[in-house]
Design a protein around this motif. Structure first.
Motif, PDB file in Angstrom:
ATOM      1  N   LEU A 115      45.537  42.399  44.014  1.00 62.47           N
ATOM      2  CA  LEU A 115      44.787  41.611  44.978  1.00 62.47           C
ATOM      3  C   LEU A 115      45.633  41.297  46.212  1.00 62.47           C
ATOM      4  O   LEU A 115      45.144  41.396  47.348  1.00 62.47           O
TER       5      LEU A 115
ATOM      6  N   ILE B  86      44.647  42.569  49.943  1.00 61.07           N
ATOM      7  CA  ILE B  86      44.439  41.588  51.005  1.00 61.07           C
ATOM      8  C   ILE B  86      45.362  41.885  52.192  1.00 61.07           C
ATOM      9  O   ILE B  86      44.956  41.786  53.366  1.00 61.07           O
TER      10      ILE B  86
ATOM     11  N   GLU C 207      44.022  44.927  54.080  1.00 61.32           N
ATOM     12  CA  GLU C 207      42.805  44.589  54.808  1.00 61.32           C
ATOM     13  C   GLU C 207      43.130  43.797  56.068  1.00 61.32           C
ATOM     14  O   GLU C 207      42.519  44.003  57.124  1.00 61.32           O
TER      15      GLU C 207
ATOM     16  N   PRO D  47      35.571  47.448  50.286  1.00 57.09           N
ATOM     17  CA  PRO D  47      34.882  46.399  49.522  1.00 57.09           C
ATOM     18  C   PRO D  47      34.749  46.736  48.039  1.00 57.09           C
ATOM     19  O   PRO D  47      34.770  45.832  47.192  1.00 57.09           O
TER      20      PRO D  47
ATOM     21  N   PHE E 195      37.885  45.670  46.148  1.00 59.07           N
ATOM     22  CA  PHE E 195      37.883  44.233  45.863  1.00 59.07           C
ATOM     23  C   PHE E 195      36.876  43.890  44.764  1.00 59.07           C
ATOM     24  O   PHE E 195      37.132  42.986  43.961  1.00 59.07           O
TER      25      PHE E 195
ATOM     26  N   LYS F 127      34.654  40.356  56.104  1.00 57.54           N
ATOM     27  CA  LYS F 127      35.581  41.319  55.536  1.00 57.54           C
ATOM     28  C   LYS F 127      35.031  41.881  54.220  1.00 57.54           C
ATOM     29  O   LYS F 127      34.180  41.271  53.577  1.00 57.54           O
TER      30      LYS F 127
ATOM     31  N   SER G 215      36.548  42.034  51.407  1.00 60.53           N
ATOM     32  CA  SER G 215      36.898  41.130  50.317  1.00 60.53           C
ATOM     33  C   SER G 215      35.892  39.999  50.204  1.00 60.53           C
ATOM     34  O   SER G 215      35.488  39.603  49.101  1.00 60.53           O
TER      35      SER G 215
ATOM     36  N   ALA H 299      42.762  34.847  47.070  1.00 67.58           N
ATOM     37  CA  ALA H 299      42.474  35.735  48.194  1.00 67.58           C
ATOM     38  C   ALA H 299      42.672  35.055  49.544  1.00 67.58           C
ATOM     39  O   ALA H 299      42.547  35.725  50.583  1.00 67.58           O
TER      40      ALA H 299
END
Length: 376
Positions: free
Chosen positions: A23, A27, A30, A156, A159, A207, A209, A238
């Motif tokens: 994660l 992140i 992204e 996406p 995530f 986003k 996520s 996150a």
């Protein structure tokens, strides 16, 4: 990079550490690459790509994904590359198809195994994109230059896999409350929802996520009583804004509700060839409608008997009646109801119409309940 679905094989602190690392990495990637891009409606559609055109080309890419039997990750990366490129370049609508098919081909070469990557000539021909292989290669070079030759971005769908794995890891009881679905089937259902959301330009303001967490939170709200505590944990990991998540949840819920309302429920059809057409029967209630096509012995004029001069031979009527008898005999044999009193004869279908079968004394619908079909 470790697939979050693989980490499900491990248990204990090791699994939590790997998911946390996945994660954090996603992140970070992204944050480096994501740029807000919401296409605007232009008075002159020949100047800029409109939101409708963007959504339509993504729906086309989704069909190509099924046509060439590619992974959902390939489609997710293709959509992410397309949006990332359109955020960096002001492209004209006439180039949109070439840009989309080039992003699709780049994503396939990045995600798929070598033997599953479509041949460029076949892709250009079978996709009906209107581009030659040479044009796709030139567009690939333009896309790579604008994206700095860096295609490994967190989508996406990445995530969604991570959040789902974290949810199952922290709440093992989730596996027991799933509605007759395995974890992989559950992820497949959520992936389908995500694909529809990625084809909605209004959700481009969030986003990937945030979009994935909104879909997961809406699903967990239906399955777990303490879903909010788990979502707060994911928000903290996150590093997301709770107010943005609430706004994203509202838009996602509205989009998915309109999508589901446009789909008809599983119907049961009853066929009465002499007087009625195919009639939709929902929840055990039969609703008969008059046929627009006249049956044997019925004219189009208000359903009155046809004149004697009508050319309908008696032998033909006998053949049709035999076919009808065979049809109902086949249905009775299918459900092992040869002598069951619940089977209604052809002549008695009319009085039953409009009445709730479940309210009939001692009568039940002979049709078994229809089960939902999961799309992998």
């Amino acid at each position: 990079q470790v697939d979050p679905r693989v980490t499900m094989k491990f248990s204990g602190p090791l699994e939590s550490q790997r998911l946390s690392l996945l994660l954090e990495t996603a992140i970070s990637r992204e944050a480096q690459m994501w740029k807000a891009h919401v296409p605007k409606i232009q008075p002159n559609q020949d100047v800029a790509i409109s939101p409708k055109q963007r959504d339509e080309v993504i729906q086309w890419l989704a069909k190509l994904k099924y046509q060439f039997h590619l992974y959902p990750e390939t489609l997710a990366l293709a959509i992410s590359l397309l949006d990332r490129f359109l955020a960096a370049v002001k492209a004209r609508p006439k180039y949109l198809t070439c840009i989309a098919i080039s992003c699709f081909f780049l994503a396939a070469k990045t995600i798929e195994e070598d033997e599953r990557i479509p041949v460029l000539k076949v892709l250009a021909r079978d996709s009906f994109c209107g581009c030659s292989p040479a044009e796709i290669r030139r567009m690939e070079r333009i896309i790579l230059d604008k994206l700095n030759w860096d295609l490994h971005m967190a989508t996406p769908l990445d995530f969604l896999h991570i959040f789902h794995a974290v949810a199952v890891s922290n709440r093992p009881q989730l596996l027991t409350v799933l509605p007759k679905l395995s974890p992989s089937q559950h992820v497949a259902a959520l992936t389908k929802q995500l694909r529809h959301c990625m084809a909605c330009y209004q959700l481009l303001q969030f986003k990937g996520s945030m979009l994935a967490l909104a879909i997961v939170s809406l699903e967990l709200e239906k399955l777990l009583p303490d879903w909010l505590a788990l979502i707060i944990e994911l928000l903290q990991k996150a590093q997301m804004d709770s107010s943005q998540l609430i706004h994203c949840r509202e838009l996602v819920a509205h989009h998915l509700s309109t999508l589901q309302s446009s789909l008809l429920p599983n119907p049961v059809y009853v066929y009465s060839p002499l007087q009625h057409t195919l009639v939709t029967c929902n929840r055990g209630a039969f609703q008969c409608q008059p046929s627009s096509v006249p049956g044997p012995g019925i004219s189009k004029d208000n359903g009155r008997p046809a004149p004697s001069g009508c050319k309908q031979a008696s032998a033909k009527r006998k053949v049709e009646e035999m076919e009808v008898d065979d049809f109902y005999d086949g249905i009775k044999r299918l459900y092992n109801e040869e002598a069951a009193p619940e089977v209604v004869a052809l002549e008695s279908v009319g009085p039953v119409c409009g009445a709730d079968v479940s309210r009939q004394e001692g009568s039940v619908s002979p049709c078994p309940p229809l089960q939902p079909v999961s799309v992998m």
